[in-house]
Design a protein around this motif. Sequence first.
Motif, short mmCIF file in Angstrom:
data_model
loop_
_atom_site.label_atom_id
_atom_site.label_comp_id
_atom_site.label_asym_id
_atom_site.label_seq_id
_atom_site.Cartn_x
_atom_site.Cartn_y
_atom_site.Cartn_z
N PHE A 100 43.66 27.93 47.25
CA PHE A 100 44.81 27.56 46.90
C PHE A 100 44.01 27.89 45.69
O PHE A 100 45.54 28.27 44.56
CB PHE A 100 44.83 25.90 46.43
CG PHE A 100 45.73 25.56 48.04
CD1 PHE A 100 47.06 26.32 48.41
CD2 PHE A 100 45.52 24.61 48.62
CE1 PHE A 100 47.73 26.27 49.66
CE2 PHE A 100 46.45 24.46 50.18
CZ PHE A 100 47.39 24.96 50.54
N ILE A 101 43.27 27.14 44.31
CA ILE A 101 43.03 28.02 43.13
C ILE A 101 42.82 29.78 42.90
O ILE A 101 43.80 30.14 41.80
CB ILE A 101 41.81 27.10 42.46
CG1 ILE A 101 41.57 25.78 43.01
CG2 ILE A 101 41.21 27.69 41.65
CD1 ILE A 101 40.70 24.64 41.95
N ILE A 102 42.29 29.86 43.85
CA ILE A 102 42.59 31.47 43.97
C ILE A 102 43.69 32.12 44.28
O ILE A 102 43.89 33.56 43.10
CB ILE A 102 41.09 31.98 45.08
CG1 ILE A 102 39.37 31.50 45.08
CG2 ILE A 102 41.52 33.13 45.60
CD1 ILE A 102 38.97 32.01 46.25
N GLU A 103 44.48 31.53 44.92
CA GLU A 103 45.92 32.11 45.18
C GLU A 103 46.46 31.89 43.16
O GLU A 103 46.91 32.62 42.58
CB GLU A 103 47.01 31.30 46.36
CG GLU A 103 46.26 31.79 47.74
CD GLU A 103 45.95 33.25 47.31
OE1 GLU A 103 46.66 34.04 47.60
OE2 GLU A 103 44.37 33.75 47.99
N LEU A 104 45.89 30.66 42.91
CA LEU A 104 47.15 30.53 41.62
C LEU A 104 46.52 31.16 40.99
O LEU A 104 46.84 30.89 39.54
CB LEU A 104 46.59 29.36 41.44
CG LEU A 104 47.29 28.49 40.14
CD1 LEU A 104 48.59 28.55 40.60
CD2 LEU A 104 46.66 27.25 40.19
N GLN A 105 45.15 31.92 40.91
CA GLN A 105 44.67 32.56 39.58
C GLN A 105 45.94 34.13 39.35
O GLN A 105 45.36 34.53 38.24
CB GLN A 105 43.29 33.80 40.52
CG GLN A 105 41.83 32.10 40.13
CD GLN A 105 42.20 32.29 38.80
OE1 GLN A 105 43.56 31.48 38.11
NE2 GLN A 105 41.30 32.33 37.89
N TYR A 106 46.15 34.58 40.77
CA TYR A 106 47.02 35.73 40.46
C TYR A 106 48.44 35.36 39.39
O TYR A 106 48.67 36.15 38.94
CB TYR A 106 48.03 35.82 42.05
CG TYR A 106 46.90 36.55 42.73
CD1 TYR A 106 46.25 37.87 42.05
CD2 TYR A 106 45.96 35.95 43.69
CE1 TYR A 106 45.93 39.18 43.66
CE2 TYR A 106 45.31 36.47 44.92
CZ TYR A 106 45.24 37.33 44.52
OH TYR A 106 44.49 38.42 44.86
N TYR A 107 48.69 34.18 39.65
CA TYR A 107 50.01 33.17 38.28
C TYR A 107 48.80 33.41 37.02
O TYR A 107 49.92 32.68 36.18
CB TYR A 107 50.60 32.41 39.42
CG TYR A 107 50.84 32.74 39.96
CD1 TYR A 107 52.30 33.45 40.45
CD2 TYR A 107 50.65 32.54 41.62
CE1 TYR A 107 52.55 33.77 41.54
CE2 TYR A 107 51.24 32.60 42.93
CZ TYR A 107 52.09 33.67 43.14
OH TYR A 107 52.57 33.52 43.93
N THR A 108 48.03 33.25 37.15
CA THR A 108 47.68 32.64 35.95
C THR A 108 47.09 34.28 35.23
O THR A 108 46.33 33.88 33.83
CB THR A 108 46.76 31.96 35.39
OG1 THR A 108 45.55 32.01 36.59
CG2 THR A 108 46.83 30.13 36.41
N ILE A 130 43.59 29.65 30.71
CA ILE A 130 43.80 29.17 31.97
C ILE A 130 42.75 29.81 33.07
O ILE A 130 42.33 28.75 33.72
CB ILE A 130 45.87 28.54 32.36
CG1 ILE A 130 45.51 27.65 31.73
CG2 ILE A 130 44.87 27.18 33.40
CD1 ILE A 130 47.02 27.12 31.61
N HIS A 131 42.62 31.13 33.27
CA HIS A 131 42.64 31.76 34.69
C HIS A 131 41.33 32.00 33.77
O HIS A 131 40.41 31.98 34.86
CB HIS A 131 42.97 33.33 33.83
CG HIS A 131 42.59 34.34 35.30
ND1 HIS A 131 43.83 34.26 36.32
CD2 HIS A 131 41.50 34.92 35.20
CE1 HIS A 131 42.51 34.77 37.38
NE2 HIS A 131 41.67 35.84 36.27
N ALA A 132 40.24 31.78 32.99
CA ALA A 132 39.24 31.66 32.91
C ALA A 132 38.52 30.24 33.50
O ALA A 132 37.35 29.92 33.53
CB ALA A 132 38.65 31.87 30.91
N VAL A 133 39.53 29.11 32.67
CA VAL A 133 38.85 27.84 33.35
C VAL A 133 38.80 27.63 34.71
O VAL A 133 38.08 27.32 35.14
CB VAL A 133 40.28 26.98 31.96
CG1 VAL A 133 39.43 25.49 32.96
CG2 VAL A 133 39.76 26.84 30.58
N PHE A 134 39.97 28.59 35.13
CA PHE A 134 40.08 27.97 36.70
C PHE A 134 39.17 29.25 36.96
O PHE A 134 38.44 28.85 38.73
CB PHE A 134 41.39 28.79 37.05
CG PHE A 134 42.32 27.80 37.55
CD1 PHE A 134 42.12 26.27 36.91
CD2 PHE A 134 43.80 27.94 37.59
CE1 PHE A 134 43.82 25.25 37.08
CE2 PHE A 134 44.71 27.00 37.49
CZ PHE A 134 44.37 25.75 36.93
#
Length: 147
Positions: free
Chosen positions: A87-95, A103-107
């Motif tokens: 889910f975090i990997i998929e969230l990366q597409y939106y950040t 936030i992309h870098a923090v994730f």
Amino acid sequence: MRISEKIKTKIQKYSRTLFFLLAWILLLGIVTQVVLACLAVFVDGGLWQKHRTIMNVIEFIPVFMVIFGYLGGIPKLYNGLSLLLFFIIELQYYTKTGWLGAIHAVFAIVLFMISLYVAWGSYQIVVNNKKGNHDNKQQLQYTGTEI
């Protein structure tokens, strides 16, 4: 139709090994992603394409980890964390654009920490399982019984 214990044990053994391998491949992929992102920012902007390509390769690894974790009897914590990684990997597409880029870098750091925890845990499970089987064989040899 019931699965014999011998077949069930083999499926569990191979599934744990595959979970272990996928966990370390995912960790290596995440480290590669971070390195490529840093190189793209500071050295060559053309590396962004490789950054995207590698992500397309590794993004579904956590789904397979959940499947093999379930088949291998991996503790629920590691299966849950594998699902969280997906889910975090998929969230990366939106950040990846705008102010969410921070936030992309923090994730990415969070992904690294969780994947390291899961990879190390899978190592402990696989190694302890092998040591446990070896110790049981030695103990039974001393008592005169065989496996």
